[in-house]
Design a protein around this motif. Structure first.
Motif, mmCIF file in Angstrom:
data_model
loop_
_atom_site.group_PDB
_atom_site.id
_atom_site.type_symbol
_atom_site.label_atom_id
_atom_site.label_comp_id
_atom_site.label_asym_id
_atom_site.label_seq_id
_atom_site.Cartn_x
_atom_site.Cartn_y
_atom_site.Cartn_z
ATOM 1 N N ARG A 146 0.835 -1.211 0.000
ATOM 2 C CA ARG A 146 0.000 0.000 0.000
ATOM 3 C C ARG A 146 0.862 1.250 0.000
ATOM 4 O O ARG A 146 0.651 2.181 -0.778
ATOM 5 C CB ARG A 146 -0.910 -0.032 1.229
ATOM 6 N N ASN A 147 1.863 1.269 0.885
ATOM 7 C CA ASN A 147 2.764 2.432 0.967
ATOM 8 C C ASN A 147 3.578 2.604 -0.310
ATOM 9 O O ASN A 147 3.796 3.725 -0.776
ATOM 10 C CB ASN A 147 3.711 2.283 2.165
ATOM 11 N N LEU A 148 4.035 1.485 -0.866
ATOM 12 C CA LEU A 148 4.809 1.529 -2.112
ATOM 13 C C LEU A 148 3.978 2.147 -3.229
ATOM 14 O O LEU A 148 4.440 3.047 -3.947
ATOM 15 C CB LEU A 148 5.242 0.111 -2.496
ATOM 16 N N LYS A 149 2.749 1.671 -3.368
ATOM 17 C CA LYS A 149 1.883 2.166 -4.461
ATOM 18 C C LYS A 149 1.506 3.631 -4.243
ATOM 19 O O LYS A 149 1.414 4.397 -5.202
ATOM 20 C CB LYS A 149 0.636 1.280 -4.577
ATOM 21 N N ASP A 150 1.304 4.009 -2.982
ATOM 22 C CA ASP A 150 0.927 5.394 -2.690
ATOM 23 C C ASP A 150 2.063 6.357 -3.054
ATOM 24 O O ASP A 150 1.843 7.365 -3.733
ATOM 25 C CB ASP A 150 0.593 5.531 -1.199
ATOM 26 N N LEU A 151 3.294 6.024 -2.635
ATOM 27 C CA LEU A 151 4.424 6.913 -2.914
ATOM 28 C C LEU A 151 4.735 6.968 -4.411
ATOM 29 O O LEU A 151 4.973 8.050 -4.963
ATOM 30 C CB LEU A 151 5.653 6.453 -2.130
ATOM 31 N N THR A 152 4.722 5.805 -5.067
ATOM 32 C CA THR A 152 5.041 5.792 -6.505
ATOM 33 C C THR A 152 3.963 6.522 -7.308
ATOM 34 O O THR A 152 4.250 7.139 -8.328
ATOM 35 C CB THR A 152 5.198 4.352 -7.027
ATOM 36 N N HIS A 153 2.718 6.468 -6.824
ATOM 37 C CA HIS A 153 1.640 7.197 -7.512
ATOM 38 C C HIS A 153 1.884 8.703 -7.446
ATOM 39 O O HIS A 153 1.703 9.424 -8.429
ATOM 40 C CB HIS A 153 0.282 6.857 -6.888
ATOM 41 N N ARG A 154 2.321 9.184 -6.285
ATOM 42 C CA ARG A 154 2.601 10.621 -6.121
ATOM 43 C C ARG A 154 3.717 11.062 -7.077
ATOM 44 O O ARG A 154 3.687 12.160 -7.627
ATOM 45 C CB ARG A 154 3.039 10.920 -4.686
ATOM 46 N N ILE A 155 4.729 10.200 -7.238
ATOM 47 C CA ILE A 155 5.872 10.551 -8.081
ATOM 48 C C ILE A 155 5.525 10.462 -9.562
ATOM 49 O O ILE A 155 5.903 11.324 -10.362
ATOM 50 C CB ILE A 155 7.067 9.604 -7.768
ATOM 51 N N ALA A 156 4.793 9.413 -9.916
ATOM 52 C CA ALA A 156 4.604 9.092 -11.338
ATOM 53 C C ALA A 156 3.455 9.837 -11.997
ATOM 54 O O ALA A 156 3.385 9.894 -13.226
ATOM 55 C CB ALA A 156 4.392 7.590 -11.491
ATOM 56 N N SER A 157 2.547 10.391 -11.218
ATOM 57 C CA SER A 157 1.371 11.025 -11.833
ATOM 58 C C SER A 157 1.809 12.167 -12.756
ATOM 59 O O SER A 157 2.532 13.071 -12.362
ATOM 60 C CB SER A 157 0.430 11.550 -10.749
ATOM 61 N N GLY A 158 1.381 12.067 -13.981
ATOM 62 C CA GLY A 158 1.689 13.115 -14.966
ATOM 63 C C GLY A 158 3.004 12.939 -15.689
ATOM 64 O O GLY A 158 3.319 13.720 -16.591
ATOM 65 N N GLU A 159 3.813 11.953 -15.324
ATOM 66 C CA GLU A 159 5.106 11.736 -15.981
ATOM 67 C C GLU A 159 5.165 10.316 -16.551
ATOM 68 O O GLU A 159 5.296 9.341 -15.816
ATOM 69 C CB GLU A 159 6.256 11.930 -14.974
ATOM 70 N N GLU A 160 5.084 10.211 -17.857
ATOM 71 C CA GLU A 160 5.022 8.908 -18.527
ATOM 72 C C GLU A 160 6.262 8.053 -18.220
ATOM 73 O O GLU A 160 6.163 6.840 -17.987
ATOM 74 C CB GLU A 160 4.888 9.118 -20.046
ATOM 75 N N THR A 161 7.440 8.678 -18.228
ATOM 76 C CA THR A 161 8.694 7.939 -17.985
ATOM 77 C C THR A 161 8.663 7.261 -16.627
ATOM 78 O O THR A 161 9.017 6.088 -16.495
ATOM 79 C CB THR A 161 9.900 8.895 -18.024
ATOM 80 N N TYR A 162 8.242 8.010 -15.607
ATOM 81 C CA TYR A 162 8.209 7.463 -14.257
ATOM 82 C C TYR A 162 7.128 6.387 -14.124
ATOM 83 O O TYR A 162 7.302 5.409 -13.402
ATOM 84 C CB TYR A 162 7.992 8.572 -13.217
ATOM 85 N N ARG A 163 6.009 6.609 -14.835
ATOM 86 C CA ARG A 163 4.930 5.608 -14.799
ATOM 87 C C ARG A 163 5.431 4.259 -15.307
ATOM 88 O O ARG A 163 5.147 3.207 -14.749
ATOM 89 C CB ARG A 163 3.727 6.068 -15.629
ATOM 90 N N LYS A 164 6.214 4.290 -16.390
ATOM 91 C CA LYS A 164 6.769 3.053 -16.964
ATOM 92 C C LYS A 164 7.728 2.382 -15.978
ATOM 93 O O LYS A 164 7.717 1.170 -15.805
ATOM 94 C CB LYS A 164 7.518 3.362 -18.270
ATOM 95 N N THR A 165 8.575 3.205 -15.346
ATOM 96 C CA THR A 165 9.539 2.672 -14.373
ATOM 97 C C THR A 165 8.817 2.014 -13.204
ATOM 98 O O THR A 165 9.188 0.912 -12.768
ATOM 99 C CB THR A 165 10.447 3.805 -13.848
ATOM 100 N N VAL A 166 7.787 2.694 -12.693
ATOM 101 C CA VAL A 166 7.015 2.170 -11.560
ATOM 102 C C VAL A 166 6.320 0.868 -11.957
ATOM 103 O O VAL A 166 6.351 -0.121 -11.215
ATOM 104 C CB VAL A 166 5.975 3.212 -11.082
ATOM 105 N N HIS A 167 5.704 0.868 -13.143
ATOM 106 C CA HIS A 167 4.995 -0.319 -13.621
ATOM 107 C C HIS A 167 5.959 -1.512 -13.715
ATOM 108 O O HIS A 167 5.642 -2.617 -13.257
ATOM 109 C CB HIS A 167 4.359 -0.038 -14.988
ATOM 110 N N GLN A 168 7.128 -1.252 -14.283
ATOM 111 C CA GLN A 168 8.126 -2.317 -14.445
ATOM 112 C C GLN A 168 8.585 -2.839 -13.081
ATOM 113 O O GLN A 168 8.685 -4.052 -12.869
ATOM 114 C CB GLN A 168 9.324 -1.781 -15.227
ATOM 115 N N MET A 169 8.854 -1.929 -12.143
ATOM 116 C CA MET A 169 9.313 -2.309 -10.807
ATOM 117 C C MET A 169 8.274 -3.192 -10.103
ATOM 118 O O MET A 169 8.616 -4.248 -9.535
ATOM 119 C CB MET A 169 9.569 -1.058 -9.965
ATOM 120 N N ILE A 170 7.005 -2.789 -10.163
ATOM 121 C CA ILE A 170 5.953 -3.539 -9.471
ATOM 122 C C ILE A 170 5.697 -4.879 -10.152
ATOM 123 O O ILE A 170 5.474 -5.895 -9.480
ATOM 124 C CB ILE A 170 4.665 -2.687 -9.349
#
Length: 472
Positions: free
Chosen positions: A132-156
């Protein structure tokens, strides 16, 4: 995003490397350094030291050491909650007016820290609170940034795959344990003439040593580094929350590996005690001596020691007439290598040589280092018991945890080696699932092969015949 470097570069001969990118002041409040080495600190200061900022990223050695040892003082989910809170507060990630350029400066560093955590300690994330904490923090970072969204998706996705593979492995272990029976039960229902033994399944001792190495490396691979710490978990004297240590210790993969050692020892003893004829028992002993010698050559010290332990069990060692038919010179050499005197000096010398060979290895085979696991655990236990977790001023004794992390990180290198040998399914199946004698059944088989030598043995034989065979 930068790739996580291999474990081999983490620790140097002095115990650890100094931070490569550190820019925080060395006299940081709550941390104590000597000769540029972090020796102790308050828990709060050590947590702060873990959290990246725009101009600071913690050294990977520190990340591994703190994530490994922090569970002695707080649950991983509590640490994750604290790290998330500090990241959000320090970098104002909850502020909707935050400049995107600020996020771009800090986001890669936070994502790198989370990637290292999920890669090195994936089992922490079996806890829903961690996820839950992992998804919450990564959501805050990745929202609006496609590059970060891809990184987060790959990590999870990588994390979920690892946890799914672990779940499948645990199911296989549970099935093997559920179907295990005593060999004597099988002998009663099947005439001995059609009983299989290990030589009929795998006549080549070199091949058997390779198949044992397959099992060792697979089981090693599933042991999480945190299991070494959790095995010796005790209540922190400065923690008033008793519930923190009420949960069962999460060491199931470590325990499964120790159980495998015991099974192999009993399997060896069973295979030796089972044949009716003396020459067949002698042949079986010589076969296992050759298997053990090849395990030594491979660097598989755990199987080697399990085989020696099986051959030294009393029901086997008492078979004096059988042993007179065995050429024991090779066995004597192996026993000398694993001699426990001087704190296993000979074995430790051989282990260091294998570890050195592994570092410069050109082939996968030369990279194999499988330590005698019970001794490895014992070393960690004595390190843990020999030094206090906290200093008199309440600081955490980080000097101790550098040493602990150094030992565990070496294990992390060894467990990642891929087995270069071809799998033989039939042999692996036999090694993992064939029923083995219990200790009493071993004694009975031993007495049936070579009769009791004194009154104590005669009484035991009578009792065992009565309970197992229903006859006096």
């Amino acid at each position: 995003m930068p790739q996580t470097p291999p474990f081999a570069v983490m620790f140097d001969s002095n115990g650890y490397n100094r931070p490569l990118y550190q820019s925080k002041e060395d006299n940081c409040e709550g941390l104590y350094y000597h000769d540029n080495n972090l020796l102790s600190g308050s828990l709060e200061a050590l947590i702060q030291h873990l959290v990246p900022s725009i101009d600071y990223y913690p050294d990977r050695t520190y990340i591994f050491t703190f994530l490994l040892s922090s569970r002695l003082f707080m649950h991983p989910f509590e640490l994750m909650a604290k790290v998330c809170h500090l990241c959000v507060e320090h970098q104002r990630l909850s502020d909707p007016s935050l400049d995107k350029s600020q996020i771009r400066k800090i986001a890669p560093k936070i994502l790198q820290l989370l990637t290292e955590w999920t890669e090195t300690f994936p089992y922490d994330f079996r806890d829903e609170r961690m996820m839950r904490n992992l998804k919450d923090l990564t959501h805050r970072i990745a929202s609006g940034e496609e590059t970060y969204r891809k990184t987060v998706h790959q990590m999870i996705q990588v994390l979920i795959r690892k946890l799914a593979t672990l779940g499948q492995y645990e199911e296989v272990l549970a099935k093997i344990n559920a179907t295990s029976t005593d060999r004597l039960t099988v002998l009663k229902s099947k005439p001995q003439s059609i009983q299989r033994d290990i030589i009929t399944i795998c006549s080549d001792p070199y091949t058997l040593a390779q198949q044992l190495t397959h099992i060792e490396l697979e089981r090693l691979n599933y042991i999480g580094p945190e299991e070494f710490v959790q095995a010796f978990l005790q209540k922190d004297p400065l923690d008033n929350d008793k519930s923190c240590y009420d949960e069962p210790k999460k060491t199931r993969n470590l325990e499964a590996y120790v159980e495998w050692f015991n099974r192999l020892s009993y399997l060896v003893a069973t295979e030796i005690c089972m044949p009716v004829k003396k020459k067949h028992r002698a042949r079986m002993i010589e076969y296992f001596i050759d298997v053990a010698r090849e395990c030594f050559n491979i660097g598989n010290f755990n199987s080697l020691m399990a085989i020696i332990s099986g051959m030294n069990m009393s029901p086997v060692s008492r078979l004096k007439k059988t042993w007179t038919k065995v050429k024991t010179a090779k066995f004597d050499i192996l026993e000398h290598q694993m001699d426990p005197s001087s704190n296993f000096y000979n074995y430790r010398t051989a282990l260091r040589a294998a570890a050195q060979r592994s570092l410069t290895a050109q082939s996968s085979r030369e990279k194999i280092v499988i330590p005698f696991f019970s001794l490895f655990i014992k070393d960690i236990y004595f390190l843990n018991e020999g030094c206090a977790n906290r200093l008199p001023n309440g600081h955490i004794n980080f000097e101790k945890f550098w040493e602990l992390a150094k030992q565990v990180s070496e294990f992390m290198i060894w467990k990642q080696v891929e087995c270069p040998f071809e799998k033989e399914r039939k042999t692996l199946q036999y090694l993992l699932t064939v029923p083995v004698f219990s200790e009493d059944a071993l004694y009975l088989a031993s007495y049936e092969s070579e009769g009791p030598e004194n009154n104590t043995e005669k009484d035991r034989w009578k009792s065992l015949r009565s309970s197992f065979l229903g006859r006096a």
